[in-house]
Design a protein around this motif. Structure first.
Motif, PDB file in Angstrom:
ATOM      1  N   TYR A 265       0.876  -1.178   0.000  1.00  0.00           N
ATOM      2  CA  TYR A 265       0.000   0.000   0.000  1.00  0.00           C
ATOM      3  C   TYR A 265       0.906   1.219   0.000  1.00  0.00           C
ATOM      4  N   GLN A 266       0.345   2.379  -0.223  1.00  0.00           N
ATOM      5  CA  GLN A 266       1.151   3.586  -0.319  1.00  0.00           C
ATOM      6  C   GLN A 266       1.753   3.931   1.046  1.00  0.00           C
ATOM      7  N   PRO A 267       3.069   3.981   1.157  1.00  0.00           N
ATOM      8  CA  PRO A 267       3.692   4.212   2.469  1.00  0.00           C
ATOM      9  C   PRO A 267       3.351   5.579   3.066  1.00  0.00           C
ATOM     10  N   ILE A 268       3.216   5.594   4.374  1.00  0.00           N
ATOM     11  CA  ILE A 268       3.034   6.826   5.143  1.00  0.00           C
ATOM     12  C   ILE A 268       4.352   7.119   5.841  1.00  0.00           C
ATOM     13  N   ILE A 269       4.975   8.245   5.507  1.00  0.00           N
ATOM     14  CA  ILE A 269       6.205   8.680   6.179  1.00  0.00           C
ATOM     15  C   ILE A 269       5.909  10.068   6.729  1.00  0.00           C
ATOM     16  N   ALA A 270       5.544  10.131   7.987  1.00  0.00           N
ATOM     17  CA  ALA A 270       4.964  11.345   8.562  1.00  0.00           C
ATOM     18  C   ALA A 270       5.803  11.852   9.733  1.00  0.00           C
ATOM     19  N   SER A 271       6.507  12.943   9.514  1.00  0.00           N
ATOM     20  CA  SER A 271       7.330  13.506  10.589  1.00  0.00           C
ATOM     21  C   SER A 271       6.591  14.647  11.286  1.00  0.00           C
ATOM     22  N   GLY A 272       6.950  14.866  12.548  1.00  0.00           N
ATOM     23  CA  GLY A 272       6.352  15.959  13.301  1.00  0.00           C
ATOM     24  C   GLY A 272       4.846  15.843  13.386  1.00  0.00           C
ATOM     25  N   ALA A 273       4.153  16.976  13.191  1.00  0.00           N
ATOM     26  CA  ALA A 273       2.697  17.005  13.304  1.00  0.00           C
ATOM     27  C   ALA A 273       2.011  16.232  12.183  1.00  0.00           C
ATOM     28  N   ASN A 274       2.727  15.937  11.113  1.00  0.00           N
ATOM     29  CA  ASN A 274       2.132  15.128  10.039  1.00  0.00           C
ATOM     30  C   ASN A 274       1.675  13.769  10.554  1.00  0.00           C
ATOM     31  N   ALA A 275       2.288  13.288  11.623  1.00  0.00           N
ATOM     32  CA  ALA A 275       1.939  11.983  12.176  1.00  0.00           C
ATOM     33  C   ALA A 275       0.528  11.963  12.749  1.00  0.00           C
ATOM     34  N   CYS A 276      -0.062  13.127  12.957  1.00  0.00           N
ATOM     35  CA  CYS A 276      -1.439  13.196  13.464  1.00  0.00           C
ATOM     36  C   CYS A 276      -2.461  13.138  12.335  1.00  0.00           C
ATOM     37  N   ILE A 277      -1.983  13.074  11.082  1.00  0.00           N
ATOM     38  CA  ILE A 277      -2.848  12.879   9.916  1.00  0.00           C
ATOM     39  C   ILE A 277      -2.794  11.390   9.587  1.00  0.00           C
TER      40      ILE A 277
ATOM     41  N   ASP B  37       4.470   4.028   8.335  1.00  0.00           N
ATOM     42  CA  ASP B  37       3.492   2.952   8.163  1.00  0.00           C
ATOM     43  C   ASP B  37       3.707   2.398   6.760  1.00  0.00           C
ATOM     44  N   PHE B  38       4.244   1.191   6.655  1.00  0.00           N
ATOM     45  CA  PHE B  38       4.593   0.628   5.356  1.00  0.00           C
ATOM     46  C   PHE B  38       4.629  -0.895   5.457  1.00  0.00           C
TER      47      PHE B  38
ATOM     48  N   TYR C  25       0.683 -11.132  -1.495  1.00  0.00           N
ATOM     49  CA  TYR C  25       0.308 -11.103  -0.086  1.00  0.00           C
ATOM     50  C   TYR C  25       0.948  -9.901   0.597  1.00  0.00           C
ATOM     51  N   ALA C  26       0.216  -9.314   1.535  1.00  0.00           N
ATOM     52  CA  ALA C  26       0.612  -8.050   2.153  1.00  0.00           C
ATOM     53  C   ALA C  26       1.244  -8.256   3.523  1.00  0.00           C
ATOM     54  N   SER C  27       2.086  -7.309   3.886  1.00  0.00           N
ATOM     55  CA  SER C  27       2.496  -7.121   5.279  1.00  0.00           C
ATOM     56  C   SER C  27       2.156  -5.686   5.643  1.00  0.00           C
ATOM     57  N   ASP C  28       2.116  -5.387   6.932  1.00  0.00           N
ATOM     58  CA  ASP C  28       1.664  -4.062   7.371  1.00  0.00           C
ATOM     59  C   ASP C  28       2.344  -3.730   8.698  1.00  0.00           C
ATOM     60  N   LEU C  29       3.287  -2.823   8.651  1.00  0.00           N
ATOM     61  CA  LEU C  29       4.089  -2.453   9.821  1.00  0.00           C
ATOM     62  C   LEU C  29       3.965  -0.957  10.095  1.00  0.00           C
ATOM     63  N   THR C  30       3.947  -0.583  11.366  1.00  0.00           N
ATOM     64  CA  THR C  30       4.124   0.827  11.721  1.00  0.00           C
ATOM     65  C   THR C  30       5.135   0.933  12.851  1.00  0.00           C
ATOM     66  N   ARG C  31       6.073   1.845  12.687  1.00  0.00           N
ATOM     67  CA  ARG C  31       7.028   2.197  13.726  1.00  0.00           C
ATOM     68  C   ARG C  31       7.146   3.720  13.783  1.00  0.00           C
ATOM     69  N   THR C  32       7.374   4.219  14.972  1.00  0.00           N
ATOM     70  CA  THR C  32       7.580   5.653  15.177  1.00  0.00           C
ATOM     71  C   THR C  32       8.913   5.834  15.886  1.00  0.00           C
ATOM     72  N   VAL C  33       9.817   6.582  15.270  1.00  0.00           N
ATOM     73  CA  VAL C  33      11.176   6.683  15.802  1.00  0.00           C
ATOM     74  C   VAL C  33      11.587   8.153  15.914  1.00  0.00           C
ATOM     75  N   PRO C  34      12.536   8.459  16.806  1.00  0.00           N
ATOM     76  CA  PRO C  34      13.027   9.837  16.933  1.00  0.00           C
ATOM     77  C   PRO C  34      13.971  10.172  15.784  1.00  0.00           C
ATOM     78  N   VAL C  35      13.785  11.330  15.191  1.00  0.00           N
ATOM     79  CA  VAL C  35      14.599  11.723  14.043  1.00  0.00           C
ATOM     80  C   VAL C  35      16.083  11.770  14.400  1.00  0.00           C
ATOM     81  N   ASN C  36      16.394  12.233  15.612  1.00  0.00           N
ATOM     82  CA  ASN C  36      17.801  12.347  16.018  1.00  0.00           C
ATOM     83  C   ASN C  36      18.319  11.107  16.751  1.00  0.00           C
ATOM     84  N   GLY C  37      17.481  10.084  16.862  1.00  0.00           N
ATOM     85  CA  GLY C  37      17.921   8.846  17.488  1.00  0.00           C
ATOM     86  C   GLY C  37      17.683   8.763  18.984  1.00  0.00           C
TER      87      GLY C  37
END
Length: 430
Positions: free
Chosen positions: A232-244, A263-264, A271-283
């Motif tokens: 599916y179309q990946p979601i790469i949402a940084s900052g406030a974009n993650a609330c969309i 979210d990708f 067959y599909a897989s579906d993962l979401t992770r949220t990580v700090p930009v600076n580590g």
């Protein structure tokens, strides 16, 4: 196809399971998807109809499957129609399946060319009372383009108005909801490719990186591991974009001190897989980010343990809602008195967690299945709680794919780093 050959026994068994549910004196007909146009003479990449693939393993356009279990002629019980090739098609498009290749993939003995379909159908329908036709009946589907199945349905009812028409979709939803061992292996392979992609981007993310650059790293790892690309179309949402929730623009720079929600999932053999992770930009998570992250993780772990045979989505989501309420109170986002006095039909936690926790996963990322059906062994669900605090610019969602078994839930993504400490260690190591 890029993926490794799939044993034809999978598709033979799927057809056997379907015909057991057909009424006496019935045919069931399944069409491939259309090749969708773009502009001028362009086309989109072809994606096979999930039901046709499930029943035949055929991944080629202009294919038709006809099942007639009560046919008096043994050769007519299963017929696969595939596109006949020629020198022109070979020169401009490449190789198409031969009859022998189609037979080897599907396990169907009678292979005919697609242009023979109407004459063969006309002959067979004299022996038939019921005709099962397929359609997209997913409850979340928004269908604005007339599909090949829809056009075929109109043609059939016009040409043969006296036959009794039946819906194939409910039967396909019933069967596809429970995955066979071979299907689970294919989903697991998609998850393994997704793991490689996630580990790759952990070493890539840093302040200043564009969201679309992260997306490009994912595509690289998908394709080099025999995937056609994302499920599916990946979601790469940084900052406030993650609330969309379905942000897919992926065009912003990731900034120091922010989080990036990804979210990708790779597809493998459709067959599909579906993962979401949220990580700090600076580590490194901030204190508040870590508090919210750990709350989401606790909800995820509690929810996963509820994915067991006999439970239902209704009971499951009620339980998850209660767990989420407690976490939001601990985070200072809800008060006990407000929760105590809330309208049960409009729970307050929905402000911070507005989506469902789980959905079926399989040939489609939001796979088919009856939401009122009790959980059964072999079903695969996502588990994806999240907390979105728009006022703080924090959106955190975590998601893994879970197989329901009689011995408890099995996490198909158990090897993919999840806890905050592991994420930080891997990012700093890179």
């Amino acid at each position: 196809m890029r993926y490794a050959p799939i044993p034809q026994e999978l598709f033979t068994r799927n057809r056997h399971n379907l015909v057991k549910h057909l009424k006496h004196s019935s045919v069931a007909i399944f069409n491939s998807n259309d090749v969708m146009p773009t502009n001028a003479d362009g086309t989109m990449p072809f994606r096979q109809n999930s039901d046709l693939f499930y029943l035949s393993g055929i991944d080629q356009e202009k294919s038709i499957l006809l099942l007639f279990p009560d046919a008096r002629d043994e050769r007519m019980k299963e017929i696969l129609f595939v596109r006949e090739t020629n020198d022109h098609i070979l020169k401009w498009e490449g190789y198409k399946l031969t009859k022998e290749q189609a037979r080897e993939v599907s396990g169907i003995k009678t292979i005919l060319w697609t242009h023979e379909f109407k004459s063969v159908l006309h002959t067979l329908l004299s022996e038939v009372e019921h005709v099962y036709l397929n359609s997209n009946e997913h409850p979340r589907a928004v269908v604005e383009v007339e599909s090949r199945d829809a056009r075929f349905m109109k043609w059939m009812q016009q040409q043969y108005p006296l036959h009794k028409y039946e819906r194939a979709a409910p039967l396909m939803h019933l069967l596809r909801a429970v995955k066979s061992e071979q299907e689970i292996e294919l989903i697991q392979q998609a998850c393994k490719i997704t793991e490689k992609a996630f580990r790759r981007v952990l070493g890539f993310i840093k302040p200043g990186v564009m969201e679309y650059e992260i997306e490009a790293e994912l595509y690289h790892e998908f394709i080099r591991n025999r995937s056609r690309g994302p499920a599916y179309q990946p979601i790469i949402a940084s900052g406030a974009n993650a609330c969309i929730l379905h942000y897919v623009d992926n065009n912003r720079a990731c900034k120091d001190g922010e989080l990036v929600l990804m979210d990708f999932g790779a597809e493998y053999a459709n067959y599909a897989s579906d993962l979401t992770r949220t990580v700090p930009v600076n580590g490194k998570f901030t204190k508040r980010q870590l508090e919210v992250y750990d709350s989401v993780l606790r909800v995820m772990k509690a929810a996963t343990q509820m994915l067991v045979p006999g439970n239902t989505l209704r009971q499951y989501h009620q339980f998850v809602g209660t767990v989420m309420e407690n976490e939001l109170m601990q985070l200072g986002l809800l008060s006990e008195s407000d929760v105590r006095n809330q309208d049960p039909q409009k729970p307050l936690y929905r402000k911070y967690f507005p989506h469902g926790t789980s959905h079926h996963l399989g040939l489609d990322v939001h796979d088919v299945g009856d939401k009122h059906r009790a959980f059964e062994e072999g079903m695969v669900f996502t588990c994806e709680p999240g907390i979105y605090i728009k006022e703080e610019g924090i959106g955190i969602r975590l998601e893994n794919d879970i197989l329901i078994t009689g011995n408890g839930p099995v996490d198909l993504m158990a090897n993919i780093p999840l806890d905050a400490e592991s994420i930080e260690r891997l990012m700093q190591k890179a």
